[in-house]
Design a protein around this motif. Structure first.
Motif, PDB file in Angstrom:
ATOM      1  N   ALA A 127       0.835  -1.208   0.000  1.00 50.49           N
ATOM      2  CA  ALA A 127       0.000   0.000   0.000  1.00 50.49           C
ATOM      3  C   ALA A 127       0.866   1.253   0.000  1.00 50.49           C
ATOM      4  O   ALA A 127       0.606   2.212  -0.735  1.00 50.49           O
ATOM      5  N   ARG A 128       1.908   1.234   0.818  1.00 47.19           N
ATOM      6  CA  ARG A 128       2.822   2.386   0.839  1.00 47.19           C
ATOM      7  C   ARG A 128       3.476   2.573  -0.525  1.00 47.19           C
ATOM      8  O   ARG A 128       3.585   3.690  -1.028  1.00 47.19           O
ATOM      9  N   ALA A 129       3.888   1.466  -1.120  1.00 46.35           N
ATOM     10  CA  ALA A 129       4.544   1.547  -2.424  1.00 46.35           C
ATOM     11  C   ALA A 129       3.596   2.105  -3.477  1.00 46.35           C
ATOM     12  O   ALA A 129       4.039   2.659  -4.481  1.00 46.35           O
ATOM     13  N   ALA A 130       2.286   1.962  -3.254  1.00 44.54           N
ATOM     14  CA  ALA A 130       1.318   2.494  -4.214  1.00 44.54           C
ATOM     15  C   ALA A 130       0.948   3.934  -3.880  1.00 44.54           C
ATOM     16  O   ALA A 130       0.029   4.490  -4.480  1.00 44.54           O
ATOM     17  N   GLY A 131       1.632   4.526  -2.906  1.00 41.78           N
ATOM     18  CA  GLY A 131       1.400   5.934  -2.599  1.00 41.78           C
ATOM     19  C   GLY A 131       0.384   6.182  -1.506  1.00 41.78           C
ATOM     20  O   GLY A 131      -0.079   7.300  -1.325  1.00 41.78           O
ATOM     21  N   MET A 132       0.015   5.131  -0.754  1.00 44.95           N
ATOM     22  CA  MET A 132      -0.938   5.352   0.343  1.00 44.95           C
ATOM     23  C   MET A 132      -0.183   5.625   1.632  1.00 44.95           C
ATOM     24  O   MET A 132       0.862   5.045   1.886  1.00 44.95           O
ATOM     25  N   SER A 133      -0.764   6.521   2.445  1.00 47.16           N
ATOM     26  CA  SER A 133      -0.203   6.733   3.771  1.00 47.16           C
ATOM     27  C   SER A 133      -1.300   7.307   4.652  1.00 47.16           C
ATOM     28  O   SER A 133      -2.397   7.613   4.185  1.00 47.16           O
ATOM     29  N   GLY A 134      -0.999   7.432   5.936  1.00 47.84           N
ATOM     30  CA  GLY A 134      -1.914   8.077   6.877  1.00 47.84           C
ATOM     31  C   GLY A 134      -3.313   7.502   6.871  1.00 47.84           C
ATOM     32  O   GLY A 134      -3.502   6.297   6.912  1.00 47.84           O
ATOM     33  N   GLY A 135      -4.297   8.400   6.803  1.00 45.34           N
ATOM     34  CA  GLY A 135      -5.695   8.000   6.927  1.00 45.34           C
ATOM     35  C   GLY A 135      -6.150   7.077   5.819  1.00 45.34           C
ATOM     36  O   GLY A 135      -6.916   6.141   6.050  1.00 45.34           O
ATOM     37  N   LEU A 136      -5.663   7.324   4.605  1.00 48.47           N
ATOM     38  CA  LEU A 136      -6.054   6.486   3.461  1.00 48.47           C
ATOM     39  C   LEU A 136      -5.594   5.045   3.677  1.00 48.47           C
ATOM     40  O   LEU A 136      -6.360   4.098   3.483  1.00 48.47           O
ATOM     41  N   LEU A 137      -4.353   4.895   4.088  1.00 45.99           N
ATOM     42  CA  LEU A 137      -3.785   3.570   4.350  1.00 45.99           C
ATOM     43  C   LEU A 137      -4.575   2.859   5.447  1.00 45.99           C
ATOM     44  O   LEU A 137      -4.904   1.676   5.337  1.00 45.99           O
ATOM     45  N   LEU A 138      -4.944   3.617   6.471  1.00 47.08           N
ATOM     46  CA  LEU A 138      -5.678   3.053   7.597  1.00 47.08           C
ATOM     47  C   LEU A 138      -7.087   2.635   7.168  1.00 47.08           C
ATOM     48  O   LEU A 138      -7.568   1.564   7.501  1.00 47.08           O
ATOM     49  N   ARG A 139      -7.735   3.499   6.381  1.00 44.23           N
ATOM     50  CA  ARG A 139      -9.130   3.285   6.008  1.00 44.23           C
ATOM     51  C   ARG A 139      -9.290   2.165   4.981  1.00 44.23           C
ATOM     52  O   ARG A 139     -10.206   1.370   5.059  1.00 44.23           O
ATOM     53  N   ARG A 140      -8.376   2.114   4.023  1.00 44.47           N
ATOM     54  CA  ARG A 140      -8.561   1.187   2.908  1.00 44.47           C
ATOM     55  C   ARG A 140      -7.891  -0.170   3.131  1.00 44.47           C
ATOM     56  O   ARG A 140      -8.366  -1.167   2.619  1.00 44.47           O
ATOM     57  N   ILE A 141      -6.770  -0.189   3.837  1.00 46.00           N
ATOM     58  CA  ILE A 141      -6.000  -1.436   3.929  1.00 46.00           C
ATOM     59  C   ILE A 141      -5.906  -1.943   5.370  1.00 46.00           C
ATOM     60  O   ILE A 141      -6.441  -2.997   5.700  1.00 46.00           O
ATOM     61  N   VAL A 142      -5.258  -1.170   6.228  1.00 52.95           N
ATOM     62  CA  VAL A 142      -4.995  -1.650   7.590  1.00 52.95           C
ATOM     63  C   VAL A 142      -6.299  -1.881   8.359  1.00 52.95           C
ATOM     64  O   VAL A 142      -6.495  -2.940   8.972  1.00 52.95           O
ATOM     65  N   GLY A 143      -7.223  -0.917   8.288  1.00 52.92           N
ATOM     66  CA  GLY A 143      -8.479  -1.021   9.027  1.00 52.92           C
ATOM     67  C   GLY A 143      -9.283  -2.261   8.672  1.00 52.92           C
ATOM     68  O   GLY A 143      -9.590  -3.076   9.548  1.00 52.92           O
ATOM     69  N   PRO A 144      -9.620  -2.429   7.385  1.00 47.12           N
ATOM     70  CA  PRO A 144     -10.435  -3.594   7.015  1.00 47.12           C
ATOM     71  C   PRO A 144      -9.779  -4.936   7.334  1.00 47.12           C
ATOM     72  O   PRO A 144     -10.454  -5.865   7.786  1.00 47.12           O
TER      73      PRO A 144
END
Lengths: 237, 265
Positions: A127-144
């Motif tokens: 996810a980080r490599a695809a440019g996600m970080s912070g809230g987006l990373l939490l909401r789309r990947i880590v959270g689910p």
């Protein structure tokens, strides 16, 4: 109608109180649990150790005593009686909600923390490599991913919470257990009355377990065996 | 923009504790160039790739993508971290990264994996992204698996899905970190075929691999790393025919010996 039927009807008005106690404290407790879990994982000085201490205290003391401290104990301080919160803190209902919330927040934060720690490192890196970080990373990947890993344990916590609401009867609240106790004080039919109350809790938890299992299948369709594929996004030729 | 390297590193140094994994590595990939990066395990080749897209942070030196240097700042306790999260996120979105372990998102289907970042990071229109994703899955040969979850795919299929996911970002450069090392031998070919077709399209690629024969065939240039330094580099044919370095000579001799033992020659 026999005694059991009458008792059932007499206890039924306590069900909404039980459900609202549970729903309010679980909702508020979950929000706190997520915040506490993130605070603890942040490793920030002061904040992370403070959350650790909080979890230690609320997990390590009986819920009944926490409820007594809040309802009977706080009232002895004039500052509390003078505060803006007094209209709430003098109500047994809100004291019970507060105690249940703080308690489930402590357990829940550990469950959520475990869920977040179980998210595979590689999937976060992708996810980080695809440019996600912070809230987006939490909401789309880590959270689910954390949620579906934590759900079985959290379902357990929800069921414990339904049962924990019965302690609210000790601070005078007339929920299912409180009503049952009141009926017993006039009828002296202890076994039948508590048995009816037990069946009501069983029914609530049965429904809850069904809901949790349904949510689990929805969140982890590939693990249920039957469905190998997810939703068709509709644009396939 | 001619003359500007698609991606370049200058004087890259990376330490893990006392261990210096990269020792002043400088490398530039021109637009359309395929660079094969070889080296024994521990030579720093994966770390080099991870430093380029910021999964690891170099202690010294610069990473320059399309002429733009990734801003770094020193952090407490030594080392450096990216100075601007947003800049790093933006640059990362232009670098497709393919992992050894695939790292598909387990809670999303293949198609959802491919469209996730284009929609939520690049904010491109969903219909366009889905159409493009379908075409990419077709291209890597797993269109029929679009609605499957990663757990139900073979390693080779997962890696091809991961390549489609990287391509969906329309990256300027593709970074492959040992893309076939986690695969069963019989699944390696299907992934290499996809990578070869990408090389033939003229995409800019850095390919870290143990597949020496493959690297020699698809690369415009081979870079051989040894203990964190570029030991030698050059056009593959010349480099393999007449190794300028004793270490590289020994490295390919070991590889040829292994292939002989496996009966491949």
């Amino acid at each position: 109608m026999g005694f059991l039927g009458e008792t059932f009807l007499a206890i039924l008005p306590g069900v909404p109180t039980t459900l609202v106690l549970m729903a309010l404290s679980v909702a508020a407790g979950f929000v706190l649990a997520v915040l506490f879990a993130l605070a603890r994982l942040s490793g920030l000085p002061v904040i992370a150790p403070a959350v650790r201490l909080y979890v230690f205290v609320f997990r390590g003391t009986p819920l009944a005593i926490q409820m007594f401290l809040i309802y009977f104990g706080l009232a002895q301080f004039p500052e509390v009686r003078a505060s803006a919160l007094w209209p709430y803190l003098r109500e047994p209902f809100w004291c019970a909600v507060l105690a249940l919330t703080l308690n489930t927040a402590a357990y829940g934060s550990e469950i959520v923390r475990g869920g977040i720690l179980s998210v595979p490192r590689g999937e976060v890196e992708a996810a980080r490599a695809a440019g996600m970080s912070g809230g987006l990373l939490l909401r789309r990947i880590v959270g689910p991913i954390a949620l579906r890993n934590a759900l079985p344990a959290y379902g357990n916590e929800l069921i414990l919470m339904v049962k924990a609401t019965s302690l609210a009867s000790m601070v005078t609240l007339l929920e299912v257990t409180g009503l049952a106790a009141r009926i017993i004080s006039t009828t002296y039919r202890v076994f039948e009355t508590f048995a009816v109350a037990a069946v009501i809790y069983l029914a609530i938890n049965g429904a809850l377990a069904w809901l949790v299992a349904r949510a689990e299948r929805r969140l982890s369709p590939e693990r249920s065996g039957a469905a190998r594929t997810g939703p068709d996004l509709g644009l396939a030729r | 923009m001619s003359g500007v390297a698609a991606v370049a590193v200058r004087g890259l140094v990376k330490r893990f504790g006392a261990l210096e994994v990269l020792r002043r590595v400088s490398l530039a990939a021109e637009e359309g160039e395929v660079i094969g990066i070889l080296g024994a395990s521990g030579s720093g080749k994966s770390t080099l790739l991870r430093c380029i897209n910021g999964l690891d942070h170099a202690d010294e030196g610069e990473v320059i993508v399309g002429g733009e240097t990734i801003a770094m700042r020193p952090c407490r306790g030594g080392g450096r971290v990216p100075a601007e999260r947003r800049q790093l996120d933006r640059i990362r979105a232009s670098l497709g990264f393919v992992f050894q372990g695939f790292n598909l998102w387990s809670h999303r289907t293949v198609l959802e994996n491919v469209i996730e970042a284009p929609i939520h990071v690049q904010h491109r229109p969903r219909a366009e992204v889905v159409a493009e994703a379908e075409a990419l899955l077709e291209k890597v040969g797993i269109a029929e698996k679009r609605n499957h979850y990663p757990a139900h795919l073979s390693g080779g299929q997962q890696q091809r899905a991961a390549i489609a996911r990287a391509l969906a970002m329309r990256p300027r450069v593709l970074l492959f970190d040992e893309p076939t090392s986690a695969l069963d031998p019989e699944l390696v070919g299907e992934v290499l075929r996809v990578i070869r077709s990408l090389a033939e399209e003229g995409r800019t690629m850095l390919l870290v691999t143990h597949e020496m024969g493959f690297a020699r065939e698809v690369s415009d240039r081979i870079v051989f790393l040894h203990q964190g330094r570029i030991e030698c580099e050059g056009a593959p044919q010349a480099l393999f025919a007449d190794p300028p370095s004793e270490r590289f000579r020994a490295f390919i001799a070991r590889w040829r010996e292994e292939r002989r033992l496996r009966g491949e020659l």
